[in-house]
Every structure is written in structure tokens, then in C-alpha cells.
Design a protein around this motif. Structure first.
Motif, PDB file in Angstrom:
ATOM      1  N   TRP A  17       7.980  45.787  68.675  1.00 27.89           N
ATOM      2  CA  TRP A  17       8.949  46.598  69.427  1.00 27.89           C
ATOM      3  C   TRP A  17      10.143  46.916  68.530  1.00 27.89           C
ATOM      4  O   TRP A  17      10.715  46.028  67.910  1.00 27.89           O
ATOM      5  CB  TRP A  17       9.386  45.791  70.648  1.00 27.89           C
ATOM      6  N   LEU A  18      10.501  48.205  68.454  1.00 29.55           N
ATOM      7  CA  LEU A  18      11.657  48.610  67.634  1.00 29.55           C
ATOM      8  C   LEU A  18      12.343  49.768  68.347  1.00 29.55           C
ATOM      9  O   LEU A  18      11.676  50.704  68.800  1.00 29.55           O
ATOM     10  CB  LEU A  18      11.186  49.034  66.238  1.00 29.55           C
ATOM     11  N   ASN A  19      13.657  49.676  68.480  1.00 31.53           N
ATOM     12  CA  ASN A  19      14.428  50.713  69.168  1.00 31.53           C
ATOM     13  C   ASN A  19      15.291  51.440  68.139  1.00 31.53           C
ATOM     14  O   ASN A  19      16.067  50.803  67.420  1.00 31.53           O
ATOM     15  CB  ASN A  19      15.300  50.061  70.253  1.00 31.53           C
ATOM     16  N   GLU A  20      15.159  52.760  68.079  1.00 24.41           N
ATOM     17  CA  GLU A  20      15.921  53.546  67.099  1.00 24.41           C
ATOM     18  C   GLU A  20      17.212  54.104  67.695  1.00 24.41           C
ATOM     19  O   GLU A  20      17.652  55.183  67.320  1.00 24.41           O
ATOM     20  CB  GLU A  20      15.049  54.680  66.557  1.00 24.41           C
ATOM     21  N   GLY A  21      17.822  53.370  68.616  1.00 26.21           N
ATOM     22  CA  GLY A  21      19.019  53.848  69.316  1.00 26.21           C
ATOM     23  C   GLY A  21      20.315  53.739  68.517  1.00 26.21           C
ATOM     24  O   GLY A  21      21.373  54.117  69.009  1.00 26.21           O
ATOM     25  N   GLY A  22      20.257  53.214  67.305  1.00 26.11           N
ATOM     26  CA  GLY A  22      21.466  53.142  66.487  1.00 26.11           C
ATOM     27  C   GLY A  22      22.427  52.054  66.948  1.00 26.11           C
ATOM     28  O   GLY A  22      22.061  51.127  67.673  1.00 26.11           O
ATOM     29  N   THR A  23      23.664  52.194  66.501  1.00 24.50           N
ATOM     30  CA  THR A  23      24.739  51.256  66.872  1.00 24.50           C
ATOM     31  C   THR A  23      25.894  52.063  67.440  1.00 24.50           C
ATOM     32  O   THR A  23      26.217  53.127  66.901  1.00 24.50           O
ATOM     33  CB  THR A  23      25.265  50.510  65.611  1.00 24.50           C
ATOM     34  N   VAL A  24      26.514  51.570  68.503  1.00 25.23           N
ATOM     35  CA  VAL A  24      27.786  52.142  68.959  1.00 25.23           C
ATOM     36  C   VAL A  24      28.883  51.124  68.672  1.00 25.23           C
ATOM     37  O   VAL A  24      28.770  49.951  69.062  1.00 25.23           O
ATOM     38  CB  VAL A  24      27.748  52.491  70.454  1.00 25.23           C
ATOM     39  N   VAL A  25      29.915  51.548  67.960  1.00 27.79           N
ATOM     40  CA  VAL A  25      31.083  50.687  67.737  1.00 27.79           C
ATOM     41  C   VAL A  25      32.167  51.173  68.695  1.00 27.79           C
ATOM     42  O   VAL A  25      32.541  52.355  68.673  1.00 27.79           O
ATOM     43  CB  VAL A  25      31.613  50.779  66.290  1.00 27.79           C
TER      44      VAL A  25
END
Ligand SMILES: Cc1cc2nc3c(=O)[nH]c(=O)nc-3n(C[C@H](O)[C@H](O)[C@H](O)COP(=O)(O)OP(=O)(O)OC[C@H]3O[C@@H](n4cnc5c(N)ncnc54)[C@H](O)[C@@H]3O)c2cc1C
Length: 370
Positions: A82-90
Motif C-alpha cells: 500500500w502506497l499513497n501519493e498524497g504528498g505532505t501538507v505543512v
């Protein structure tokens, strides 16, 4: 003593660093054996956020991180993880936090999308007081509880021999002596994480190696909402080299340390990721030492819970699990040492092994295999 069939490479340690070397060795067509003292990996590699925090790195770590990104994307397909490509929100909750993100965005053309408060709230559940933020679209998340196990299972299908519940007692230039016999090896990679200090104490002392203990919790999602990105806070801007290198980074540190001494004192990196089942992994705190007291001060969890509730805009959080994770820490972010010919000791000494190991390993093997 039992003698096992010889292999081209023996890897000691089945955490992400050891497995990263096994993956790269398999891709080179080498025969590989992995020796792991536990029945399955239960170290730092399953206790973390599963955050591929590629964008916020700097220097060698950034190079390894970007190579690791490509490797994670292919492994996710091949190993079925399982891998989510949703990035990071700072999330920035003060103007000086947003200023660091603006500077970071200016330095990283195309890798950082600045957000206003409404756009932050569209991507992540947040409480009041948000002034803006940034989205780092290249970052990914994996499920830390399953990722290394899925990689180990995939490696076993490629013919890698796993010696589980087997301790490596001694490493020689051409062999590893384990509790279950001797394994002859062309080359050896010792990837025992923070246990380097117990196996190679002189090396550890020379490199200034210490252990870093972190406290983590799993809580029910108070909003029942899907959150694709990993979510970082202003405190995270003090912890990743890409952020701390920004011109106003030192001023932000000074402000947070004077306004929140209790939180910066426990090394709070306020952040969370969502598990595939919806629960949130929240954390974390940092304490450094050689041997940690087994008794945990509940104040650490209280700080993390209060601050996470504030970040999320939740009245209270329901705790499902708590744990401590330990990783190796040193002045330099990576330890790669050659204590004898044909042997490399490899440890990520900066808390970013999930982000970098798959990019570091190919460079270590290039050198080790000559
Ligand atoms: C709480 C926490 C959160 C983190 N969050 C992140 C994150 O979100 N993103 C990120 O990039 N990084 C994160 N990190 C850092 C990352 O988890 C580590 O850098 C990485 O997992 C280290 O991997 P490793 O393989 O070196 O160590 P480990 O996973 O600890 O593996 C070492 C293995 O060696 C085995 N071993 C030790 N001695 C022997 C022996 N004599 N014989 C056989 N086997 C032996 C151990 O049993 C263990 O399985 C986090 C770390 C922690 C603790």
C-alpha cells in the motif's frame, strides 16, 4: 557448527535499511541471505509514520530520497504494498512559519505548492488559527506496519533466504557466524539500526552515535475523514534540513523555543499520518541517550495528545495504542563504515530511513562490490 549454503551477500537486519540492500542486490542478480534476530521485523521500520518525506531533505539525503522515491513506486507495484501519493501538507499557524515555507518554495522550483488557509483545510482536517501552508506533492506514505513485511515476502519470492529468529554473533570478512551456524558470504552488510553501538562500540563512539527514543500513539480519527497527505506542523520546520536551511529558520526556532519551552524541550515534531483503516498515527517526541529508562513519563503523551487535538480542531482524542520507537542518531545523517574488507556497517542516523534507505543502498553496494 552448521554451515549454510554460501551466498554472494549476507545482510544482517531485516529493517528497511537491510531490506533496501537485499532489494538492490537481487536486482543485480546476486544470491542473498538475510539474518534477523526477531521472528519478524519489529524495530524502527514498523514503528514509524511511514512518511516518505523526500522533499524536505537536503544534501546527500535529498539525493538518496529522490532515488528512494522511484524505488518505492516500483516496489509498491512489484511487492503489492500500500502506497499513497498524497504528498505532505505543512500547516502554518503563524506568519513566521509561513515565511519559512515561502522561502523553501522559492528554493525548490516546482516541488512546493503554497496554500492559503482555505486550501489547507481542503486537504487536511485542521483547527482554527491556520494562516496558510504548503503542499509537497512528491512525498508519499506507506503503511509502516506492513511495508517491510511485504518487501520481505517479495524478496523471499525472488529467492532471498531469510534466517528469522537468528542472531548474528560475529562478522568476519567472508562470513557471518549466527546462533544457528555459519554463513559464508562474498560480502556482508550489517544493518542493525541503533544496535550498531552494541556490535561495534568503538565505531559508534568514534561517530558520536547515540540512540533517539520517540513516543508515538495511534488515535481514532475524530473527523472520520480521509486524509491523503502526511500532515506536518510549524514544529516540523525545526527538524528537516530542507526547512532549517531557510534564512528565517533560526528566528522561527528562537520564537518557538521561547513561546513553547516544554514542547521544544521534549523535541516535539507535531505531525500525523492516516493508516489505511482511518486511524491516525500521531507523534512524536525525541530523547537522546545510550540506555533508556523503561518507565515512561505520561506527560510526553499528554503533550502530544493536547497539541494534536489543537492542530486537528478536535475536543479530545481516543487513544487506541501507544509505543516507543528508537533510531540511531549521530552528528552526520548517515553512517557507512568499513570495519573490515568486504563488510559495510550501514545505519541511517537521522530518523529518515524510510525516506532514504532505498536510495542509499545502491550507492553502498556500488562501492562494496567495487
Ligand atoms: C517513531 C519513529 C518514527 C519515524 N518516522 C519516520 C518516517 O515517517 N519517515 C522516515 O523516513 N523515517 C522515520 N523514522 C526513522 C526510520 O524508521 C528509521 O530510520 C529506519 O526504520 C531504520 O531502519 P533500520 O533497518 O536501520 O532499523 P530497524 O528497523 O530497527 O531494523 C534493524 C534490525 O536489525 C535487527 N538486528 C539487530 N541486531 C541483530 C543481530 N545481532 N542479528 C540479527 N538481527 C539483528 C533488529 O532486530 C532489527 O529488526 C522513524 C523512526 C521512529 C522510531
Amino acid at each position: 557448527m552448521t554451515s549454510h549454503q554460501p551466498v554472494d551477500l549476507v545482510v544482517v537486519g531485516a529493517g528497511i535499511v537491510g531490506l533496501a540492500h537485499a532489494v538492490d542486490a537481487v536486482r543485480r542478480g546476486l544470491s542473498v541471505a538475510v539474518v534477523e534476530r526477531d521472528e519478524r521485523a519489529v524495530g524502527a521500520s514498523v514503528r514509524n509514520f511511514g512518511h516518505g518525506c523526500f522533499t524536505a531533505q537536503a544534501g546527500d539525503a535529498l539525493r538518496y530520497a529522490m532515488a528512494a522515491r522511484t524505488a518505492w513506486l516500483s516496489l509498491a507495484k512489484e511487492a503489492g504494498l500500500w502506497l499513497n501519493e498524497g504528498g505532505t501538507v505543512v500547516v502554518a499557524r503563524a506568519d513566521d512559519e509561513y515565511a519559512v515555507l515561502e522561502e523553501f518554495g522559492a528554493a525548490r522550483d516546482g516541488q512546493v505548492v503554497l496554500l492559503d488557509a482555505r486550501e489547507v483545510a481542503e486537504r487536511a482536517p485542521v483547527g482554527p488559527g491556520v494562516v496558510g501552508g504548503a503542499w509537497l506533492p512528491m512525498d508519499v506514505r506507506v503503511d509502516p506496519r506492513h511495508a517491510v513485511h511485504a518487501i520481505a515476502a517479495w524478496l523471499a519470492r525472488q529467492g532471498v533466504r531469510f534466517h528469522w529468529a537468528t542472531s548474528a554473533h560475529l562478522v568476519e570478512p567472508d562470513a557471518v557466524i549466527t546462533g544457528r551456524g555459519r554463513i559464508e558470504a562474498g560480502r556482508v552488510v550489517v544493518a542493525v539500526g541503533h544496535h550498531v553501538d552494541r556490535h561495534f562500540p568503538d565505531l559508534a563512539e568514534r561517530e558520536g552515535l547515540r540512540r533517539c527514543a520517540l513516543h508515538m500513539l495511534r488515535v481514532a480519527d475524530p473527523h472520520g475523514r480521509r486524509v491523503d497527505p502526511a500532515v506536518l506542523s510549524g514544529f516540523s520546520l525545526l527538524r528537516y534540513a530542507g526547512f532549517t536551511a531557510c534564512p528565517t529558520g533560526p528566528a522561527l526556532r528562537e520564537r518557538l523555543e521561547s513561546e513553547h519551552p516544554a514542547l521544544t524541550g521534549i523535541g516535539l515534531n507535531l505531525m500525523f499520518t492516516q493508516r489505511p483503516d482511518g486511524d491516525l498515527i500521531i507523534g512524536d517526541t525525541h530523547a537522546y541517550g545510550g540506555t533508556f529508562d523503561p518507565f515512561k513519563d505520561d506527560d510526553l503523551d499528554r503533550h502530544v495528545l493536547d497539541e494534536t487535538a489543537r492542530l486537528l480542531g478536535a475536543a479530545r482524542l481516543t487513544v487506541r495504542e501507544r509505543w516507543r520507537g528508537v533510531y540511531a542518531s549521530a552528528p552526520g545523517p548517515f553512517l557507512v563504515a568499513a570495519p573490515m574488507p568486504g563488510v559495510r556497517v550501514v545505519s541511517v542516523t537521522s530518523g529518515i530511513g524510510m525516506t532514504t534507505a532505498l536510495g542509499l543502498a545502491p550507492e553502498v553496494l556500488d562501492d562494496l562490490l567495487g
